[in-house]
Motif scaffolding. Sequence first.
Motif, short mmCIF file in Angstrom:
data_model
loop_
_atom_site.label_atom_id
_atom_site.label_comp_id
_atom_site.label_asym_id
_atom_site.label_seq_id
_atom_site.Cartn_x
_atom_site.Cartn_y
_atom_site.Cartn_z
N PRO A 79 0.83 -1.21 0.00
CA PRO A 79 0.00 0.00 0.00
C PRO A 79 0.86 1.26 0.00
O PRO A 79 1.99 1.25 0.49
CB PRO A 79 -0.81 -0.11 1.30
CG PRO A 79 -0.74 -1.55 1.68
CD PRO A 79 0.58 -2.05 1.19
N ARG A 80 0.31 2.33 -0.56
CA ARG A 80 0.99 3.63 -0.53
C ARG A 80 0.31 4.49 0.52
O ARG A 80 -0.87 4.81 0.41
CB ARG A 80 0.92 4.31 -1.90
CG ARG A 80 1.66 3.57 -3.00
CD ARG A 80 1.54 4.32 -4.33
NE ARG A 80 2.15 3.58 -5.40
CZ ARG A 80 1.52 2.66 -6.13
NH1 ARG A 80 0.25 2.37 -5.88
NH2 ARG A 80 2.14 2.03 -7.11
N LEU A 81 1.06 4.90 1.52
CA LEU A 81 0.53 5.74 2.58
C LEU A 81 0.88 7.20 2.31
O LEU A 81 1.90 7.51 1.68
CB LEU A 81 1.09 5.31 3.94
CG LEU A 81 0.89 3.84 4.33
CD1 LEU A 81 1.36 3.60 5.76
CD2 LEU A 81 -0.57 3.43 4.17
N ASN A 82 0.05 8.08 2.84
CA ASN A 82 0.25 9.51 2.61
C ASN A 82 1.53 10.02 3.27
O ASN A 82 2.12 10.99 2.82
CB ASN A 82 -0.95 10.29 3.16
CG ASN A 82 -0.98 11.71 2.67
OD1 ASN A 82 -0.94 11.97 1.47
ND2 ASN A 82 -1.03 12.65 3.60
N GLY A 83 1.96 9.35 4.33
CA GLY A 83 3.18 9.75 5.02
C GLY A 83 3.51 8.75 6.11
O GLY A 83 2.70 7.87 6.44
N ARG A 84 4.68 8.91 6.69
CA ARG A 84 5.10 7.98 7.74
C ARG A 84 4.19 8.07 8.95
O ARG A 84 4.03 7.10 9.70
CB ARG A 84 6.55 8.27 8.14
CG ARG A 84 7.22 7.09 8.81
CD ARG A 84 8.66 7.38 9.16
NE ARG A 84 8.79 8.08 10.42
CZ ARG A 84 9.95 8.26 11.05
NH1 ARG A 84 11.06 7.82 10.50
NH2 ARG A 84 10.01 8.89 12.20
N ASP A 85 3.58 9.24 9.17
CA ASP A 85 2.70 9.40 10.33
C ASP A 85 1.48 8.49 10.24
O ASP A 85 0.92 8.10 11.27
CB ASP A 85 2.26 10.85 10.47
CG ASP A 85 1.50 11.34 9.24
OD1 ASP A 85 2.05 11.21 8.12
OD2 ASP A 85 0.38 11.85 9.38
N VAL A 86 1.06 8.14 9.01
CA VAL A 86 -0.08 7.23 8.85
C VAL A 86 0.28 5.84 9.38
O VAL A 86 -0.50 5.20 10.09
CB VAL A 86 -0.51 7.15 7.37
CG1 VAL A 86 -1.66 6.16 7.19
CG2 VAL A 86 -0.91 8.53 6.86
#
Length: 260
Positions: A79-86
């Motif tokens: 999956p591609r996450l919006n950022g590491r914080d996700v």
Amino acid sequence: MQATPADRQPTIEAFPLNTSGSALGAEIQRVCHDNELVISAWSPIHLRDTLKKLYWKDGKDAVNAMTFWEDMQRYLYLPRLNGRDVLEQAIIKGAGSKDFFGTAYGQTGDVFEGFKFGDANVQLDDTLLLIEPEVAKRYETNLPADLRPKSGDAPPPAGAPDGGSSPLQSPIGGASSVPATGTGKAKSFYGSVEVNPATAKMRLVQLAEEIISNLASDPQAELKITVEITADFPNGATDQIKRAVSENAKSLGFKTSTWE
């Protein structure tokens, strides 16, 4: 995208963009989020299922969380996450339950350092491990009763009957360990602690979470943190150790770094 790691060619799907507006970047972002091509909130269920499918197998029961994050930037089947914080939020939510995974800050043989299970007080860094839940359950069961992590419980104060003498076992949550004297509020805190080199990585993380973060919770507080390292070599340090330590100390900005 790729459905599985074994796919030889990626699948390409086109999505129409509304080009009437001037902010094309915002339109691309909208399409990515609307079609879940980029994920802005991820459930720990999906995190657990992904790890179980691709990482917790072939005798491997734990995966480094940052390795997993870096893989997500490389491979089209993840999956591609919006950022590491996700990813961090998914880990924190999942760590608070015993349904998804256990956590630790290192592994030596069969021993997980800083093992936690059902405790959301975790931090995503280079050392964090995510442990398969059934393995974590067995590991917790086999631990001596006094070493089992207690979810949500603050460690007892230093010197308490069941708390031993470790300075790391101080109250958390902002509670002061200074006895009330009726002469006004304490103005300063000074503390020092010896850290076992074998568990230094875990202990330093624990210090940051349980001591430094509480001190820093007051926006008016001024903190100064100094790390002092002393090493003795009865037979003399090797040239390789001296060179590596001296170069690393210089690059890390050590104020003092001397050999005698």
